[in-house]
Motif scaffolding. Structure first.
Motif, PDB file in Angstrom:
ATOM      1  N   ALA A  66       0.959  -1.180   0.050  1.00 41.85           N
ATOM      2  CA  ALA A  66       0.118  -0.028   0.153  1.00 41.85           C
ATOM      3  C   ALA A  66       0.807   1.281   0.112  1.00 41.85           C
ATOM      4  N   LEU A  67       1.894   0.954   0.938  1.00 45.27           N
ATOM      5  CA  LEU A  67       2.659   2.418   0.918  1.00 45.27           C
ATOM      6  C   LEU A  67       3.447   2.810  -0.112  1.00 45.27           C
ATOM      7  N   LEU A  68       3.876   1.733  -1.143  1.00 46.39           N
ATOM      8  CA  LEU A  68       4.770   1.911  -2.125  1.00 46.39           C
ATOM      9  C   LEU A  68       3.879   1.801  -3.694  1.00 46.39           C
ATOM     10  N   HIS A  69       2.627   1.744  -3.578  1.00 44.40           N
ATOM     11  CA  HIS A  69       1.824   1.482  -4.914  1.00 44.40           C
ATOM     12  C   HIS A  69       1.832   2.495  -5.543  1.00 44.40           C
ATOM     13  N   ASP A  70       2.282   3.706  -5.367  1.00 40.03           N
ATOM     14  CA  ASP A  70       2.050   4.967  -6.320  1.00 40.03           C
ATOM     15  C   ASP A  70       3.465   5.520  -6.361  1.00 40.03           C
ATOM     16  N   VAL A  71       4.604   4.858  -6.010  1.00 39.25           N
ATOM     17  CA  VAL A  71       5.979   5.872  -6.296  1.00 39.25           C
ATOM     18  C   VAL A  71       6.091   6.168  -7.641  1.00 39.25           C
ATOM     19  N   THR A  72       5.487   5.979  -8.458  1.00 37.16           N
ATOM     20  CA  THR A  72       5.805   6.295  -9.868  1.00 37.16           C
ATOM     21  C   THR A  72       4.876   7.037 -10.539  1.00 37.16           C
ATOM     22  N   LEU A  73       3.924   7.564  -9.703  1.00 36.38           N
ATOM     23  CA  LEU A  73       2.765   8.347  -9.967  1.00 36.38           C
ATOM     24  C   LEU A  73       3.080   9.851  -9.947  1.00 36.38           C
ATOM     25  N   ASN A  74       3.665  10.423 -11.005  1.00 37.00           N
ATOM     26  CA  ASN A  74       4.215  11.882 -10.754  1.00 37.00           C
ATOM     27  C   ASN A  74       4.390  12.490 -12.330  1.00 37.00           C
ATOM     28  N   MET A  75       4.562  13.735 -12.286  1.00 38.70           N
ATOM     29  CA  MET A  75       4.735  14.239 -13.563  1.00 38.70           C
ATOM     30  C   MET A  75       6.130  14.238 -14.390  1.00 38.70           C
ATOM     31  N   SER A  76       6.909  13.312 -13.656  1.00 40.34           N
ATOM     32  CA  SER A  76       8.239  12.813 -14.711  1.00 40.34           C
ATOM     33  C   SER A  76       8.125  11.592 -15.260  1.00 40.34           C
ATOM     34  N   PHE A  77       6.899  10.941 -15.122  1.00 35.53           N
ATOM     35  CA  PHE A  77       6.908   9.468 -15.609  1.00 35.53           C
ATOM     36  C   PHE A  77       6.804   9.493 -17.072  1.00 35.53           C
ATOM     37  N   ARG A  78       7.681   8.621 -17.656  1.00 35.14           N
ATOM     38  CA  ARG A  78       7.803   8.485 -18.897  1.00 35.14           C
ATOM     39  C   ARG A  78       7.696   6.997 -19.469  1.00 35.14           C
ATOM     40  N   GLY A  79       7.394   6.109 -18.693  1.00 37.23           N
ATOM     41  CA  GLY A  79       7.233   4.742 -19.078  1.00 37.23           C
ATOM     42  C   GLY A  79       8.507   4.001 -18.781  1.00 37.23           C
ATOM     43  N   PRO A  80       9.133   3.054 -19.739  1.00 37.77           N
ATOM     44  CA  PRO A  80       8.082   2.530 -20.884  1.00 37.77           C
ATOM     45  C   PRO A  80       6.927   1.664 -20.638  1.00 37.77           C
ATOM     46  N   ARG A  81       6.903   1.301 -19.325  1.00 36.94           N
ATOM     47  CA  ARG A  81       5.808   0.084 -19.232  1.00 36.94           C
ATOM     48  C   ARG A  81       4.793   1.039 -18.164  1.00 36.94           C
ATOM     49  N   ARG A  82       3.637   0.383 -17.783  1.00 37.23           N
ATOM     50  CA  ARG A  82       2.593   0.865 -16.988  1.00 37.23           C
ATOM     51  C   ARG A  82       3.046   1.498 -15.735  1.00 37.23           C
ATOM     52  N   PHE A  83       2.524   2.622 -15.157  1.00 39.93           N
ATOM     53  CA  PHE A  83       3.382   3.078 -13.878  1.00 39.93           C
ATOM     54  C   PHE A  83       3.205   2.068 -12.910  1.00 39.93           C
ATOM     55  N   PRO A 180       1.637   7.553 -24.136  1.00 39.97           N
ATOM     56  CA  PRO A 180       0.147   7.002 -24.300  1.00 39.97           C
ATOM     57  C   PRO A 180       0.300   5.535 -24.508  1.00 39.97           C
ATOM     58  N   LEU A 181       1.562   4.702 -24.678  1.00 37.70           N
ATOM     59  CA  LEU A 181       1.210   3.518 -25.072  1.00 37.70           C
ATOM     60  C   LEU A 181       1.057   2.505 -23.800  1.00 37.70           C
ATOM     61  N   THR A 182       1.429   3.295 -22.559  1.00 36.82           N
ATOM     62  CA  THR A 182       1.188   2.686 -21.306  1.00 36.82           C
ATOM     63  C   THR A 182      -0.243   2.752 -20.882  1.00 36.82           C
ATOM     64  N   THR A 183      -1.256   3.653 -21.676  1.00 34.72           N
ATOM     65  CA  THR A 183      -2.433   3.780 -21.044  1.00 34.72           C
ATOM     66  C   THR A 183      -3.541   3.153 -21.765  1.00 34.72           C
ATOM     67  N   TYR A 184      -3.384   2.379 -22.961  1.00 35.42           N
ATOM     68  CA  TYR A 184      -4.500   2.042 -23.919  1.00 35.42           C
ATOM     69  C   TYR A 184      -5.240   0.795 -23.289  1.00 35.42           C
ATOM     70  N   ASP A 185      -4.881   0.187 -22.571  1.00 35.92           N
ATOM     71  CA  ASP A 185      -5.466  -1.153 -21.784  1.00 35.92           C
ATOM     72  C   ASP A 185      -5.681  -1.016 -20.411  1.00 35.92           C
ATOM     73  N   ASN A 186      -5.868   0.186 -19.811  1.00 38.73           N
ATOM     74  CA  ASN A 186      -6.334   0.362 -18.380  1.00 38.73           C
ATOM     75  C   ASN A 186      -7.031   1.743 -18.306  1.00 38.73           C
ATOM     76  N   PHE A 187      -7.405   2.048 -16.940  1.00 32.81           N
ATOM     77  CA  PHE A 187      -8.018   3.073 -16.874  1.00 32.81           C
ATOM     78  C   PHE A 187      -7.615   4.638 -17.077  1.00 32.81           C
ATOM     79  N   LEU A 188      -6.196   4.672 -17.486  1.00 26.61           N
ATOM     80  CA  LEU A 188      -5.741   5.720 -18.010  1.00 26.61           C
ATOM     81  C   LEU A 188      -6.233   6.221 -19.122  1.00 26.61           C
ATOM     82  N   ARG A 189      -6.869   5.316 -20.060  1.00 29.15           N
ATOM     83  CA  ARG A 189      -7.346   5.489 -21.466  1.00 29.15           C
ATOM     84  C   ARG A 189      -8.618   6.470 -21.231  1.00 29.15           C
TER      85      ARG A 189
END
Length: 215
Positions: A66-83, A180-189
């Motif tokens: 729970a504590l680490l689940h969003d450590v990549t949710l930020n404005m610097s994220f570029r992929g290459p895989r889903r966050f 965008p390639l990390t968003t097509y098959d999930n809620f980010l779409r």
């Protein structure tokens, strides 16, 4: 597992162990204040749900996930895989470095990787299911009625939301634009389609119909 020391946090009994304290520090150093409050609330909600439903679980695994689940949710994220996958790998390395055995490490990875996929996560092992439930409660209100009003107030007062909806939406839209390639098959779409100009995801129907097979 052997008995663990515990303490109260916003009225919720949590494990008070070295690895949990390290996970707290790890998340706090990498998350904006609103996001750190979110991951802590998610953990506390998950722990409350476990108590309400009397679910046996590995409390350290749930805390780390729970504590680490969003450590990549930020404005610097570029992929290459889903966050979620990028974060899951970071959480896995944390768990390995903390000395967790392989099965517990894998549960941590699943907690993080599946945190935004309740159609799968809620039906996994107890730790994964609880982590998913706590996160989804905080983000979309799933199971809101399960937590008593007094507990809800204590948690949200101790760790206020700090305009989570607006700030999270900004991050989601950034991901739809930057990776965008990390968003097509999930809620980010959904965020890309509603808020991002020029966002045009491919269709799963086309993927099926255009496979290089005759039928």
């Amino acid at each position: 597992m052997e008995d663990q020391k515990t303490r109260l946090l916003a009225g919720v009994v949590i494990p008070d162990t070295d690895v949990v304290r390290l996970a707290w520090e790890f998340a706090e150093a990498r998350c904006e204040p609103y996001l750190f409050n979110h991951v802590v609330r998610s953990w506390l909600f998950a722990t409350s749900i476990a108590s309400i439903q009397n679910v046996e679980h590995d409390r350290e695994v749930l805390a780390i996930g729970a504590l680490l689940h969003d450590v990549t949710l930020n404005m610097s994220f570029r992929g290459p895989r889903r966050f979620e996958v990028e974060a899951a790998d970071i959480a896995r390395e944390f768990a390995i470095d903390a000395g967790l055995e392989p099965r517990r490490v894998q549960l941590v990875w699943d907690c993080v990787a599946l945190n935004s996929t309740p159609s799968i996560g809620l039906y996994k092992e107890a730790e994964v299911s609880l982590c998913t439930a706590g996160i989804c409660l905080d983000v979309v209100g799933l199971g809101y009625e399960r937590v008593r009003a007094v507990e809800m107030k204590a948690i949200t007062t101790a760790f206020p939301r700090l305009d989570l909806k607006k700030r999270m939406t900004k991050c989601f839209c950034h991901m739809a634009e930057a990776a965008p390639l990390t968003t097509y098959d999930n809620f980010l779409r959904d965020f890309g389609l509603r808020y991002v100009d020029g966002y045009s995801p491919p269709s799963s129907v086309d993927f099926v119909m255009n496979t290089p097979f005759e039928s």
